[in-house]
Scaffold this motif. Structure first.
Motif, PDB file in Angstrom:
ATOM      1  N   ILE A   1       0.848  -1.189   0.000  1.00  0.00           N
ATOM      2  CA  ILE A   1       0.000   0.000   0.000  1.00  0.00           C
ATOM      3  C   ILE A   1       0.888   1.245   0.000  1.00  0.00           C
ATOM      4  O   ILE A   1       1.734   1.421   0.872  1.00  0.00           O
ATOM      5  N   VAL A   2       0.691   2.077  -1.007  1.00  0.00           N
ATOM      6  CA  VAL A   2       1.478   3.294  -1.194  1.00  0.00           C
ATOM      7  C   VAL A   2       0.564   4.501  -0.999  1.00  0.00           C
ATOM      8  O   VAL A   2      -0.555   4.536  -1.522  1.00  0.00           O
ATOM      9  N   VAL A   3       1.052   5.495  -0.248  1.00  0.00           N
ATOM     10  CA  VAL A   3       0.286   6.716  -0.023  1.00  0.00           C
ATOM     11  C   VAL A   3       0.712   7.778  -1.028  1.00  0.00           C
ATOM     12  O   VAL A   3       1.901   8.059  -1.185  1.00  0.00           O
ATOM     13  N   LEU A   4      -0.281   8.348  -1.703  1.00  0.00           N
ATOM     14  CA  LEU A   4      -0.035   9.466  -2.609  1.00  0.00           C
ATOM     15  C   LEU A   4      -0.686  10.709  -2.037  1.00  0.00           C
ATOM     16  O   LEU A   4      -1.901  10.780  -1.893  1.00  0.00           O
ATOM     17  N   ASP A   5       0.126  11.688  -1.676  1.00  0.00           N
ATOM     18  CA  ASP A   5      -0.367  12.994  -1.246  1.00  0.00           C
ATOM     19  C   ASP A   5      -0.756  13.751  -2.510  1.00  0.00           C
ATOM     20  O   ASP A   5       0.100  14.137  -3.302  1.00  0.00           O
ATOM     21  N   THR A   6      -2.048  13.971  -2.715  1.00  0.00           N
ATOM     22  CA  THR A   6      -2.496  14.580  -3.965  1.00  0.00           C
ATOM     23  C   THR A   6      -2.067  16.038  -4.099  1.00  0.00           C
ATOM     24  O   THR A   6      -2.185  16.617  -5.179  1.00  0.00           O
ATOM     25  N   ARG A   7      -1.548  16.634  -3.022  1.00  0.00           N
ATOM     26  CA  ARG A   7      -0.996  17.980  -3.164  1.00  0.00           C
ATOM     27  C   ARG A   7       0.250  17.965  -4.043  1.00  0.00           C
ATOM     28  O   ARG A   7       0.647  18.991  -4.599  1.00  0.00           O
ATOM     29  N   LEU A   8       0.879  16.793  -4.184  1.00  0.00           N
ATOM     30  CA  LEU A   8       2.030  16.652  -5.080  1.00  0.00           C
ATOM     31  C   LEU A   8       1.609  16.485  -6.538  1.00  0.00           C
ATOM     32  O   LEU A   8       2.441  16.566  -7.442  1.00  0.00           O
ATOM     33  N   VAL A   9       0.325  16.233  -6.762  1.00  0.00           N
ATOM     34  CA  VAL A   9      -0.184  16.001  -8.111  1.00  0.00           C
ATOM     35  C   VAL A   9      -0.630  17.296  -8.772  1.00  0.00           C
ATOM     36  O   VAL A   9      -0.604  17.440  -9.994  1.00  0.00           O
ATOM     37  N   THR A  10      -1.057  18.275  -7.951  1.00  0.00           N
ATOM     38  CA  THR A  10      -1.559  19.526  -8.505  1.00  0.00           C
ATOM     39  C   THR A  10      -0.490  20.205  -9.355  1.00  0.00           C
ATOM     40  O   THR A  10       0.683  20.222  -9.015  1.00  0.00           O
ATOM     41  N   GLY A  11      -0.941  20.775 -10.462  1.00  0.00           N
ATOM     42  CA  GLY A  11      -0.031  21.483 -11.362  1.00  0.00           C
ATOM     43  C   GLY A  11       0.539  20.639 -12.479  1.00  0.00           C
ATOM     44  O   GLY A  11       1.174  21.170 -13.394  1.00  0.00           O
ATOM     45  N   TRP A  12       0.327  19.319 -12.433  1.00  0.00           N
ATOM     46  CA  TRP A  12       0.809  18.433 -13.498  1.00  0.00           C
ATOM     47  C   TRP A  12      -0.283  18.193 -14.546  1.00  0.00           C
ATOM     48  O   TRP A  12      -1.463  18.094 -14.201  1.00  0.00           O
ATOM     49  N   ASP A  13       0.121  18.058 -15.799  1.00  0.00           N
ATOM     50  CA  ASP A  13      -0.779  17.537 -16.824  1.00  0.00           C
ATOM     51  C   ASP A  13      -0.763  16.025 -16.702  1.00  0.00           C
ATOM     52  O   ASP A  13       0.312  15.403 -16.676  1.00  0.00           O
ATOM     53  N   LEU A  14      -1.945  15.415 -16.627  1.00  0.00           N
ATOM     54  CA  LEU A  14      -2.045  13.978 -16.412  1.00  0.00           C
ATOM     55  C   LEU A  14      -2.828  13.314 -17.532  1.00  0.00           C
ATOM     56  O   LEU A  14      -3.791  13.878 -18.058  1.00  0.00           O
ATOM     57  N   VAL A  15      -2.409  12.114 -17.870  1.00  0.00           N
ATOM     58  CA  VAL A  15      -3.150  11.288 -18.818  1.00  0.00           C
ATOM     59  C   VAL A  15      -3.367   9.924 -18.181  1.00  0.00           C
ATOM     60  O   VAL A  15      -2.649   9.533 -17.255  1.00  0.00           O
ATOM     61  N   GLY A  16      -4.359   9.201 -18.654  1.00  0.00           N
ATOM     62  CA  GLY A  16      -4.682   7.914 -18.074  1.00  0.00           C
ATOM     63  C   GLY A  16      -3.573   6.885 -18.289  1.00  0.00           C
ATOM     64  O   GLY A  16      -2.816   6.935 -19.255  1.00  0.00           O
ATOM     65  N   ALA A  17      -3.470   5.958 -17.348  1.00  0.00           N
ATOM     66  CA  ALA A  17      -2.508   4.856 -17.437  1.00  0.00           C
ATOM     67  C   ALA A  17      -3.198   3.589 -16.957  1.00  0.00           C
ATOM     68  O   ALA A  17      -4.199   3.637 -16.231  1.00  0.00           O
ATOM     69  N   ALA A  18      -2.662   2.448 -17.364  1.00  0.00           N
ATOM     70  CA  ALA A  18      -3.239   1.173 -16.959  1.00  0.00           C
ATOM     71  C   ALA A  18      -3.251   1.072 -15.442  1.00  0.00           C
ATOM     72  O   ALA A  18      -2.257   1.376 -14.771  1.00  0.00           O
ATOM     73  N   ALA A  19      -4.378   0.643 -14.891  1.00  0.00           N
ATOM     74  CA  ALA A  19      -4.536   0.609 -13.441  1.00  0.00           C
ATOM     75  C   ALA A  19      -3.573  -0.359 -12.758  1.00  0.00           C
ATOM     76  O   ALA A  19      -3.343  -0.256 -11.557  1.00  0.00           O
TER      77      ALA A  19
END
Length: 295
Positions: free
Chosen positions: A256-274
């Protein structure tokens, strides 16, 4: 999801949702409601850009550090804070506010204020496992009560987020969680007549437990935490829990990995295989490595 930038994790009601804004800064945004047990995945592209301030895009489209939870350049950060309640620059705000006590783990209780119209959204955004309202009234009365509790009871108004995240791994039972905050509520209520602002109406003790809303009861302990995205890096897994700005993703290789979504803001994102896993930097939970915000 090409052409969209993540604006972070939101808690509008009883579950998490990701906000999105158009990469060019124009047009309305959108929201993706998240569900525990579902798989998700995305890949970061290009560079990370400033998210702007107060709903306005950054005038220079500044590039910001990948490991910062703020996602704002220095000028936009200054403008954003200048108009915040925390900056004490809006003393004439006529809206009602509420004072709360929030519990994040054993020995971690803080006092804070939030606009009454927001309800408990602010508490979910902070990752408060349990909270209770303490009082309601005008902004300055709420602020004076917050300061009173800080000085008289030694209750902080900020806790480093890394401490909240670490405490979440092993929570005591619901009764024990509520007991600690009830004790502090009693001590706070005893201050009436000893500096408690007359304009602040005391509210009854009614603990609200978010463990179920966050999905913490059925999720195992997290093992690692993402320290930042990189261009071309993938984050993917099965969502098992969420709290505050954090998504807890179950992966085959990393646990289990924790992703702080505050690190995601400002990036352009595209979908990836789950099931693509994690191909961005991670560290063991508690090892640090992120420029953490305090709230």
């Amino acid at each position: 999801m090409s052409g969209w930038r993540c604006t972070g994790l939101r808690w509008p009601h009883d579950g998490p949702a990701l906000g999105w804004a158009r990469g060019d800064g124009g047009g309305p945004g959108r929201v993706s409601v998240l569900a525990y047990g579902k798989e998700l995945g995305f890949r970061a592209e290009g560079e990370r850009h400033c998210v702007g301030a107060r709903g306005n895009p950054c005038p220079v489209g500044a590039v910001v550090p990948v490991r910062s939870t703020g996602a704002r350049c220095a000028e936009c950060a200054r403008l954003d804070r200048a108009h915040s309640v925390a900056a004490d620059t809006i003393a004439d705000d006529p809206r009602p506010y509420r004072v709360y006590l929030a519990w994040f783990g054993p020995g971690m209780v803080k006092v804070g204020i939030t606009g009454e119209a927001r309800g408990a959204a602010r508490l979910r955004e902070q990752g408060a496992v349990v909270f209770s309202w303490l009082g309601r009234g005008p902004l300055m009365a709420a602020r004076r009560t917050e300061e009173l509790l800080r000085s008289a009871l030694g209750v902080p108004d900020r806790i480093p987020y890394a401490r909240k995240r670490a405490a979440r791994a092993e929570l005591p039972g619901a009764a024990e969680r509520a007991a600690e905050i009830e004790t502090l509520y009693g001590r706070a209520a005893a201050l009436e007549g000893a500096g408690w602002p007359e304009a602040l109406e005391r509210l009854p003790f009614e603990p609200v437990d978010h463990a179920g809303v966050f999905g913490l009861g059925g999720a195992g302990p997290a093992a690692r935490v993402v320290t930042g995205l990189v261009a071309g890096g993938v984050v993917a897994g099965r969502l098992v829990a969420a709290a505050g700005p954090d998504l807890h993703l179950e992966t085959a290789a990393e646990g289990i990995v924790v992703l702080d979504t505050r690190l995601v803001t400002g990036w352009d994102l595209v979908g990836a295989a789950a099931r693509a896993g994690i191909s961005v930097p991670v560290v063991a939970l508690g090892a640090g490595g992120v420029q953490d915000g305090l709230f």
